[in-house]
Write an enzyme that holds these catalytic residues in place. Sequence first.
Site, PDB file in Angstrom:
ATOM      1  N   ASP A 128      -6.789  11.073   3.118  1.00 20.21           N
ATOM      2  CA  ASP A 128      -8.019  10.880   3.897  1.00 20.21           C
ATOM      3  C   ASP A 128      -9.261  11.432   3.208  1.00 20.21           C
ATOM      4  OD1 ASP A 128      -6.653   9.593   5.958  1.00 20.21           O
ATOM      5  OD2 ASP A 128      -6.236  11.469   7.004  1.00 20.21           O
ATOM      6  N   ALA A 129      -9.275  11.383   1.875  1.00 22.77           N
ATOM      7  CA  ALA A 129     -10.413  11.922   1.130  1.00 22.77           C
ATOM      8  C   ALA A 129     -10.964  10.924   0.116  1.00 22.77           C
ATOM      9  CB  ALA A 129     -10.013  13.219   0.418  1.00 22.77           C
TER      10      ALA A 129
END
Length: 283
Positions: free
Chosen positions: A227-228
């Site tokens: 999620d980055a």
Amino acid sequence: MKTTILIHCPDQAGIISKVTGFIYKNGGNIIYIDQHVDKEAGVFFMRLESDFEKNIPVVQSLKQRFEEELALPYQMEWSLHLGSTKPKMALYVSKYNHCLYDLLSRFHSGELAVEIPFIMSNHPDLAYIAQQFDIPYHHIPHLKEDKQASEKAQLELLEKYKIDFIVLARYMQIITPKIIDRFPNKIINIHHSFLPAFAGAKPYHAAFQRGVKIIGATSHYVTEELDAGPIIEQDVTRVTHAHSIKDFISKGRDLEKIVLSRAVKLHVDRKTMVYNNKTVIFS
């Protein structure tokens, strides 16, 4: 024939003039142009749409000439896309159906100019939706004791159908590094924007207990760091003390499907460029 050219390279004088001159010299008519300069990084970005309707044979050899005359001298990272070519999109899902229904409805209405060769899931639950839209559904279980078998089956499917990009329409499993390497900046994910404050299985419950006033959703390209990845699209909606947990979840799911569909549309329309884990999003 419509073409879209995406470029990024070290910023220097004369790039726009050279590129537009090249298009004109080769019989193209420019119908859209946009550019951006990252002054801190010293990088130039450009998106250009051209129409070669009267010079279709020219397009076939355009790539080689562009590479020799412009890309090499200006150290360009670039790509050329034909408007007549629809990218092949694979949909990954688990048990939530809101994002899947939304994307398939937009596809069915002609809003998304893609092909969808298959839907893949680690559960059999949503096979009925694939049947409604007459799209093949492949159930590939995610076995903790044999993750390589799942990865191998996915890669075989992706290769068989010559998939261009993947959309995780609420697919609740981590994509393996091997698949990420095979599709760099070509895997699109969606998640709520409570991270990292409210991680875990019930983020909306946690947010409700804290009395948050804004709910958000983020769509991004998948990287090995969870999620980055580079953010493509985001949106928020306000909530108050009068809203229930059920309201939170409903509003959150509405945002998820809207934000994901926007991100997919931007990707399909060739309006995203990634550089240093950031995106440049053209209008």
